[in-house]
Write a protein that holds these residues in place. Structure first.
Motif, short mmCIF file in Angstrom:
data_model
loop_
_atom_site.label_atom_id
_atom_site.label_comp_id
_atom_site.label_asym_id
_atom_site.label_seq_id
_atom_site.Cartn_x
_atom_site.Cartn_y
_atom_site.Cartn_z
N ASP A 224 64.55 50.84 94.79
CA ASP A 224 64.78 52.29 93.79
C ASP A 224 65.13 52.22 92.14
N GLY A 225 65.12 51.32 90.77
CA GLY A 225 66.18 51.03 90.38
C GLY A 225 65.33 52.17 88.99
N TRP A 226 65.27 53.06 88.93
CA TRP A 226 63.77 53.85 88.28
C TRP A 226 65.16 55.44 88.47
N LEU A 227 64.56 55.43 89.88
CA LEU A 227 65.54 57.06 90.13
C LEU A 227 66.71 57.07 90.42
N HIS A 228 67.33 55.85 90.81
CA HIS A 228 68.88 55.15 90.75
C HIS A 228 69.36 55.70 88.94
N ALA A 229 68.54 55.22 88.26
CA ALA A 229 69.27 55.40 86.94
C ALA A 229 69.31 56.72 86.63
N VAL A 230 68.13 57.30 86.95
CA VAL A 230 68.06 59.00 86.40
C VAL A 230 68.83 60.30 87.49
N TYR A 231 69.52 59.79 88.45
CA TYR A 231 69.97 60.34 89.26
C TYR A 231 71.13 60.71 89.68
N PHE A 232 71.92 58.72 89.27
CA PHE A 232 73.14 58.84 88.22
C PHE A 232 73.46 59.36 87.45
N THR A 233 72.15 58.95 86.60
CA THR A 233 73.08 59.66 85.21
C THR A 233 73.41 61.00 85.48
N LEU A 234 72.62 61.55 86.10
CA LEU A 234 72.74 63.41 85.94
C LEU A 234 73.72 63.68 87.26
N PHE A 235 73.80 62.71 87.93
CA PHE A 235 75.56 62.81 89.00
C PHE A 235 76.51 62.60 87.98
N VAL A 236 76.54 62.46 86.89
CA VAL A 236 77.47 62.23 86.38
C VAL A 236 77.50 63.25 84.70
N TYR A 237 76.19 64.06 84.55
CA TYR A 237 76.94 64.53 83.33
C TYR A 237 77.02 65.82 84.96
N GLY A 238 76.86 66.15 86.03
CA GLY A 238 77.17 67.40 86.63
C GLY A 238 78.84 67.33 86.59
N TYR A 239 79.61 65.55 86.35
CA TYR A 239 80.81 65.50 86.51
C TYR A 239 81.31 65.83 85.53
N TRP A 240 80.75 65.54 84.31
CA TRP A 240 81.47 65.88 83.06
C TRP A 240 81.37 68.00 83.08
N VAL A 241 79.87 67.87 83.13
CA VAL A 241 80.17 69.58 82.89
C VAL A 241 81.30 70.12 83.55
N GLY A 242 81.55 69.95 85.35
CA GLY A 242 82.18 70.68 84.73
C GLY A 242 82.86 71.58 85.04
N LEU A 243 84.54 72.79 84.11
CA LEU A 243 84.56 74.25 84.14
C LEU A 243 84.61 73.80 83.16
N ASP A 244 84.04 72.77 81.84
CA ASP A 244 84.17 73.53 80.90
C ASP A 244 83.71 74.85 80.27
N THR A 245 84.85 76.14 79.83
CA THR A 245 84.19 76.50 79.55
C THR A 245 83.49 77.30 78.71
N GLY A 246 84.08 76.14 77.50
CA GLY A 246 82.93 75.94 75.65
C GLY A 246 81.47 76.26 76.61
N LEU A 247 80.89 74.78 76.86
CA LEU A 247 80.40 73.89 77.17
C LEU A 247 78.50 75.47 78.38
N TRP A 248 79.84 75.96 79.43
CA TRP A 248 79.17 77.25 79.70
C TRP A 248 78.73 78.58 78.55
N ALA A 249 79.64 78.78 78.09
CA ALA A 249 79.30 79.72 77.05
C ALA A 249 78.21 79.23 76.49
N GLU A 250 77.82 78.03 75.93
CA GLU A 250 76.95 77.27 75.36
C GLU A 250 75.38 78.39 75.90
N LEU A 251 75.45 76.97 77.23
CA LEU A 251 74.55 76.97 78.05
C LEU A 251 74.07 78.59 77.73
N VAL A 252 75.06 79.62 77.89
CA VAL A 252 74.53 81.23 78.64
C VAL A 252 74.02 81.40 76.71
#
Length: 398
Positions: A224-252
């Protein structure tokens, strides 16, 4: 869908918990609808399958699991706080591998049995099937999804994938938490405006160009090479997003713009895909796959922004949902298929059947989960924390 397993209650933010529950609820709705989508492969198919369902299901399918893995990365970052790396791996392994093993042994087997009987390749008799299934028998080609391996994890594939991503990211934590890793994280959380909408799509688009043509989705973990690349990247994006208040304010702040963008890109993607299929233009497949990446990321950014804006409050149902979502995830597909087989002879019709099936699935999952939550030895088998020692009235938060 949660992120599985749940986040420590002391670290919780209500919108993340609510989004976790709603995302997995969407997975259940998706699997209910799969029974009725015309011309799409699934374990069983209703005689009332409808072609019109393909469009909303495609729109949903382009980002539903992306959202689940992104939320799972968020959960990983929250669970990481206060945990050593070995402790984190032990905790996540217990919460993922034990339910996976139990689910494959006790929850999933009726699904391949029902599919094999419906295909005319397995003789009726669930007891006889189980004896062969547990003995590792060989099956006729195409008997059920996963017949080549002799056993299947069906919808529980997510647990195996999440465990692997957890191990990989845990192994990379010394790098991720180094000065260089923190600079990369800050660069991501510092994205604003168009950069937040465009730059995270670039790796996903690159995977579509390089991997998607060669690695069609299999959900078998190995190929599942393609899905692994996509899903792991998004997993890392979630890890980076965390509780960063500035980024969440920008998302809003961007929530309306990203919602409109997601709707436009989604309509464009689905419309052009339909035209390409109708007129036989295979050369359009790759550009449309890249366009779908842009739609998926815009949808995720819009969902996060709206969730933080609307859901960050102590909803009365949230505590129940946090403890129930994992068992519901494990149980729902088998409940759906059992009810399908039971309801089929009644010939209820295209309106009554899906309504009864949906109500029945909710009732079965609700009732069985109520038992699971109250029986101490069952709780770990469904990904829940064990009860506290006798004499304490409250369970450990997850």
């Amino acid at each position: 869908m949660p992120s599985l397993p749940a986040v420590p209650i002391s670290s919780r933010r209500y919108d993340i918990d609510a989004l976790r529950a709603l995302a997995f609820g969407l997975v259940i709705v998706y699997h209910l609808a799969m029974y009725y989508v015309a011309d799409w492969h699934w374990h069983l198919k209703s005689p009332h399958a409808a072609p019109w369902l393909q469009t909303p299901m495609r729109a949903l399918n382009l980002w539903r699991m992306d959202l689940v893995f992104l939320i799972s990365g968020l959960a990983f970052g929250l669970v990481r706080r206060g945990q050593t790396v070995p402790g984190l791996v032990r905790l996540r392994s217990k919460r993922l591998l034990l339910p996976l093993a139990f689910g494959m042994a006790m929850v999933v087997p009726y699904q391949p049995y029902a599919q094999g009987v419906a295909n005319g390749l397995i003789a009726p008799g669930f007891g006889d099937f189980l004896l062969r299934y547990y003995a590792g028998s060989r099956w006729p080609a195409g008997a059920f999804d996963g017949w080549e391996a002799g056993v299947t994890w069906n919808h529980l594939w997510f647990l195996a994938y999440l465990w692997v991503y957890t191990l990989v990211l845990a192994a990379l934590l010394p790098l991720a938490e180094s000065a260089a890793g923190q600079r990369v994280c800050r660069a991501f959380t510092g994205l604003r405006g168009a950069a937040l909408v465009l730059l995270p799509v670039l790796p996903l688009a690159l995977y579509s160009v390089l991997l998607w043509p060669h690695f069609p989705p299999t959900r078998d973990l190995v190929h599942d090479g393609w899905l692994h690349a996509v899903y792991f990247t998004l997993f890392v994006y979630g890890y980076w997003v965390g509780l960063d208040t500035g980024l969440w304010a920008e998302l809003v702040r961007l929530r309306w713009r990203t919602l409109v963008l997601a709707v436009v890109l989604g309509a464009l993607t689905l419309g052009l895909q339909g035209l390409a299929q109708r007129h036989g233009v295979p050369a359009a497949r790759l550009p449309l796959r890249v366009l779908a990446d842009g739609y998926a990321w815009a949808a995720l950014v819009a969902i996060l922004g709206w969730a933080h804006h609307r859901l960050n409050k102590p909803w009365p149902w949230l505590r129940w949902a946090n403890e129930s979502v994992y068992p519901w995830y494990m149980l729902h597909q088998t409940a759906i298929i059992v009810l399908m087989v039971w309801l089929a002879p009644a010939r209820l019709g295209p309106l009554a059947e899906p309504l009864v099936l949906a109500i029945g699935t909710v009732a079965v999952c609700w009732g069985l989960t109520a038992v699971v939550r109250r029986v101490g030895w069952l709780r770990p088998l469904f990904g829940l924390a064990a009860p506290r020692a006798a004499g304490h009235g409250q369970r450990r938060p997850e």
